[in-house]
Motif scaffolding. Structure first.
Motif, mmCIF file in Angstrom:
data_model
loop_
_atom_site.group_PDB
_atom_site.id
_atom_site.type_symbol
_atom_site.label_atom_id
_atom_site.label_comp_id
_atom_site.label_asym_id
_atom_site.label_seq_id
_atom_site.Cartn_x
_atom_site.Cartn_y
_atom_site.Cartn_z
ATOM 1 N N ARG A 1 4.096 106.575 17.027
ATOM 2 C CA ARG A 1 2.978 105.623 17.006
ATOM 3 C C ARG A 1 3.351 104.359 16.249
ATOM 4 N N ALA A 2 4.045 104.497 15.132
ATOM 5 C CA ALA A 2 4.440 103.330 14.354
ATOM 6 C C ALA A 2 5.426 102.455 15.135
ATOM 7 N N ALA A 3 6.363 103.101 15.856
ATOM 8 C CA ALA A 3 7.349 102.344 16.624
ATOM 9 C C ALA A 3 6.689 101.558 17.745
ATOM 10 N N ILE A 4 5.702 102.153 18.413
ATOM 11 C CA ILE A 4 5.017 101.457 19.498
ATOM 12 C C ILE A 4 4.071 100.399 18.944
ATOM 13 N N ALA A 5 3.388 100.717 17.851
ATOM 14 C CA ALA A 5 2.425 99.783 17.267
ATOM 15 C C ALA A 5 3.083 98.472 16.861
ATOM 16 N N ARG A 6 4.286 98.525 16.324
ATOM 17 C CA ARG A 6 4.927 97.299 15.869
ATOM 18 C C ARG A 6 5.374 96.418 17.016
ATOM 19 N N LYS A 7 5.415 96.968 18.242
ATOM 20 C CA LYS A 7 5.796 96.173 19.408
ATOM 21 C C LYS A 7 4.587 95.632 20.186
ATOM 22 N N LEU A 8 3.400 96.092 19.893
ATOM 23 C CA LEU A 8 2.222 95.679 20.657
ATOM 24 C C LEU A 8 1.975 94.166 20.644
ATOM 25 N N PRO A 9 2.289 93.442 19.565
ATOM 26 C CA PRO A 9 2.099 91.984 19.626
ATOM 27 C C PRO A 9 2.897 91.309 20.739
ATOM 28 N N LEU A 10 3.970 91.958 21.196
ATOM 29 C CA LEU A 10 4.784 91.389 22.273
ATOM 30 C C LEU A 10 4.219 91.702 23.654
ATOM 31 N N ALA A 11 3.200 92.557 23.706
ATOM 32 C CA ALA A 11 2.591 92.949 24.993
ATOM 33 C C ALA A 11 1.073 92.934 24.856
ATOM 34 N N PRO A 12 0.455 91.748 24.789
ATOM 35 C CA PRO A 12 -0.997 91.654 24.571
ATOM 36 C C PRO A 12 -1.819 92.421 25.597
ATOM 37 N N ARG A 13 -1.322 92.536 26.829
ATOM 38 C CA ARG A 13 -2.083 93.212 27.873
ATOM 39 C C ARG A 13 -2.344 94.679 27.522
ATOM 40 N N CYS A 14 -1.498 95.255 26.679
ATOM 41 C CA CYS A 14 -1.661 96.657 26.312
ATOM 42 C C CYS A 14 -2.904 96.898 25.459
ATOM 43 N N ARG A 15 -3.503 95.810 24.943
ATOM 44 C CA ARG A 15 -4.727 95.953 24.169
ATOM 45 C C ARG A 15 -5.911 95.294 24.874
ATOM 46 N N GLN A 16 -5.789 95.167 26.189
ATOM 47 C CA GLN A 16 -6.870 94.597 26.986
ATOM 48 C C GLN A 16 -7.311 95.598 28.043
ATOM 49 N N ARG A 17 -8.572 95.525 28.402
ATOM 50 C CA ARG A 17 -9.109 96.370 29.461
ATOM 51 C C ARG A 17 -9.715 95.499 30.551
ATOM 52 N N LEU A 18 -9.959 96.110 31.685
ATOM 53 C CA LEU A 18 -10.536 95.390 32.810
ATOM 54 C C LEU A 18 -12.058 95.452 32.761
ATOM 55 N N VAL A 19 -12.678 94.318 33.061
ATOM 56 C CA VAL A 19 -14.135 94.242 33.133
ATOM 57 C C VAL A 19 -14.501 93.648 34.490
ATOM 58 N N GLY A 20 -15.380 94.330 35.205
ATOM 59 C CA GLY A 20 -15.816 93.838 36.498
ATOM 60 C C GLY A 20 -16.882 92.758 36.370
ATOM 61 N N VAL A 21 -16.956 91.908 37.375
ATOM 62 C CA VAL A 21 -17.974 90.855 37.420
ATOM 63 C C VAL A 21 -19.220 91.415 38.103
ATOM 64 N N PRO A 22 -20.408 91.212 37.528
ATOM 65 C CA PRO A 22 -21.631 91.722 38.164
ATOM 66 C C PRO A 22 -21.754 91.268 39.620
ATOM 67 N N PHE A 23 -22.216 92.194 40.454
ATOM 68 C CA PHE A 23 -22.440 91.954 41.890
ATOM 69 C C PHE A 23 -21.140 91.614 42.628
ATOM 70 N N ALA A 24 -19.982 91.918 41.991
ATOM 71 C CA ALA A 24 -18.670 91.659 42.611
ATOM 72 C C ALA A 24 -18.531 90.217 43.061
ATOM 73 N N LEU A 25 -19.046 89.293 42.257
ATOM 74 C CA LEU A 25 -18.972 87.871 42.597
ATOM 75 C C LEU A 25 -17.597 87.280 42.305
ATOM 76 N N GLY A 26 -16.750 88.031 41.671
ATOM 77 C CA GLY A 26 -15.393 87.593 41.386
ATOM 78 C C GLY A 26 -14.522 88.790 41.102
ATOM 79 N N ARG A 27 -13.225 88.568 41.046
ATOM 80 C CA ARG A 27 -12.308 89.660 40.747
ATOM 81 C C ARG A 27 -12.404 90.034 39.267
ATOM 82 N N PRO A 28 -12.072 91.283 38.922
ATOM 83 C CA PRO A 28 -12.148 91.723 37.518
ATOM 84 C C PRO A 28 -11.294 90.850 36.604
ATOM 85 N N VAL A 29 -11.647 90.832 35.325
ATOM 86 C CA VAL A 29 -10.919 90.029 34.338
ATOM 87 C C VAL A 29 -10.412 90.928 33.218
#
Length: 481
Positions: A40-68
């Motif tokens: 966990r410590a080895a992976i945690a120290r690399k997370l700043p280099l991969a911001p997407r690993c701390r992001q999740r997908l959120v859908g747009v209401p009524f599917a008016l746009g692609r998820p963000v």
């Protein structure tokens, strides 16, 4: 807050209860097994280099746009780094069974779309790391880049900056809708304003360079014709049909230096050699099932990266594809390689990959809701246009480490869905050519026949190169090297 592309979101829309669309890798490490805290410590120290690993997908209401993609305010590394013990006695069969079970489980869509599993208890004293990342987040090259980012280039660990990450404020429904409408309007206005300029440039270029313009139109037409030709159904075979949720997974490896030597002696590209060996595998599987390995029976999707050098490291999908029929009807290994090389050269010259890239670009401009509805419908209609997928992604050339332990090998995993009962993924690492074969476990209990056939395909090409030194694939000029 980044919006997904049409290709990124497509992997969300076509995922269902029988198709968990994550790509993965099974990495084998030399011992001793690190503690859970060390990993966990080895992976945690690399997370700043991969911001997407701390992001999740959120859908747009009524599917008016692609998820963000948005920062996950509840991000907890403990939800993504797990540990499991391989059942005794910890041999290949026990490791394979555990890996298959973990690969069959979908990722949690309410959290960042990745997870790692440390697998301990191997009989040889080593350990494994199974990494799963949703295809919405990465394609093959981006997945390889992510693995290289999270691991270290030396056993002492890479120097990285401190972690000062704080999650951004999550957008509300009103903002999601407003941003989707704004982005849609901006896109339409951009299309309208650029149309006269684009048309003028095309007309001016055509007048100044009529031959080049004609060649461009001809190339596009050939690409469209190629896709239309491959829209016809393949011959009936048990290799295609309904699938379940449980996956089979097997892996094998070949000495890369030996493959490169075969490449030098027989010609063709390394990818041609891979496809020729895969063709041998499917030929053996058909014969074992009592089916005639006739022409037009095995058509594979071959992903083609359209990622530019300055786009390396971006976690997204930048890929097109070509459709290739594998010559399973040819028994002679040299003739089989020759035919594969000729077909692949013809497909490259047909510009199918460029047309596929343009199609995905057009999809980006389409409204999200009707595009999603079309994808849901298209991937639920039975068809016989494809038999399998074969993806080949170059991997790291230098050794990598996690918690000071050296990665010995990394076997790739490609997801399957719809009616495809098999998929083959290929990569390279530290002098090895590594293959992972994904299957539908229920309908392909004989998957080892395919794997053994692929291994035999490489062996017969190596033997051929030794007995026919200097002989190259020919017929129509020289095949690309």
């Amino acid at each position: 807050m980044d919006r997904t592309s049409a290709l990124d979101s497509a992997f969300l829309h076509v995922e269902n209860r029988t198709a968990a669309l994550h790509i993965a890798s099974l990495a084998l490490f030399a011992g001793p097994v690190p503690t859970h805290q060390e990993v966990r410590a080895a992976i945690a120290r690399k997370l700043p280099l991969a911001p997407r690993c701390r992001q999740r997908l959120v859908g747009v209401p009524f599917a008016l746009g692609r998820p963000v993609w948005v920062d996950d305010p509840d991000f907890d590394l403990g939800r993504h780094v797990h540990r499991a013990a391989v059942p005794a006695p910890g041999g290949h069969a026990e490791l394979r069974g555990l890996v298959e079970r973990l690969l069959s489980e979908p990722l949690d869509h309410t959290a960042p779309l990745w997870e790692d599993w440390v697998l301990e208890g191997l009989a040889d004293g080593g350990w494994a790391l199974l990494t799963k990342v949703h295809h919405t987040m990465v394609d093959g090259i981006a997945g390889t880049d992510l693995l290289s980012t999270l691991l270290d280039a030396s056993p002492d660990g890479d120097a990285v900056r401190g972690d000062d990450w704080h999650p951004g404020r999550a957008p509300g429904g009103v903002r999601l809708v407003a941003d989707a409408v704004r982005d849609g309007v901006a896109l339409r206005l951009s299309e309208l304003t650029s149309l006269p300029q684009t048309a003028g440039a095309a007309l001016g270029g055509g007048l100044r360079h009529p031959r080049a313009a004609a060649e461009s139109v001809y190339a596009a037409a050939r690409g469209l014709i190629g896709y239309a030709t491959n829209a016809r159904p393949t011959d009936g075979t048990s290799l295609v049909g309904p699938i379940g949720r449980d996956r089979g997974y097997a892996w094998t490896e070949v000495d890369l230096a030996r493959v490169l030597d075969v490449h030098r002696r027989l010609g063709g590209t390394v990818n041609d050699l891979v496809l020729a060996a895969v063709t041998r595998g499917f030929r053996e599987l058909l014969l074992a099932r009592g089916e005639e390995p006739s022409a037009h029976k095995v058509r594979t999707l071959v992903p083609v990266s359209v990622r530019h050098p300055d786009q390396r490291g971006h976690l997204d999908n930048r890929v097109s594809a070509i459709l290739a029929e594998l010559p399973v009807e040819i028994a002679d290994p040299h003739d089989r390689l020759t035919e594969v090389a000729i077909r692949m050269r013809a497909l490259k010259d047909s510009h199918e990959a460029q047309v596929g890239e343009q199609i995905t670009g057009i999809a980006d401009a389409l409204p999200a809701l009707p595009l999603a509805a079309f994808l849901h419908l298209a991937f639920r209609m039975p068809h016989r246009n494809l038999t399998t997928v074969v993806t080949n992604v170059p991997g790291p050339t230098r050794p990598l480490y996690l918690a000071g332990r050296r990665m010995v090998a990394t076997f790739p995993y490609v997801p399957i869905g719809d009616r495809l009962r098999s998929g083959i993924a290929v990569t390279t690492y530290d002098g090895r050519l590594l293959l992972g074969v994904t299957t539908d476990r229920d309908s392909m209990p004989d998957a080892d026949v395919l794997v053994d056939g692929i291994t035999a395909g490489f062996a017969e090409l190596a033997a051929l190169a030794g007995t026919r030194t200097g002989r190259t694939t020919h017929r129509k000029a020289k095949v690309a090297r």
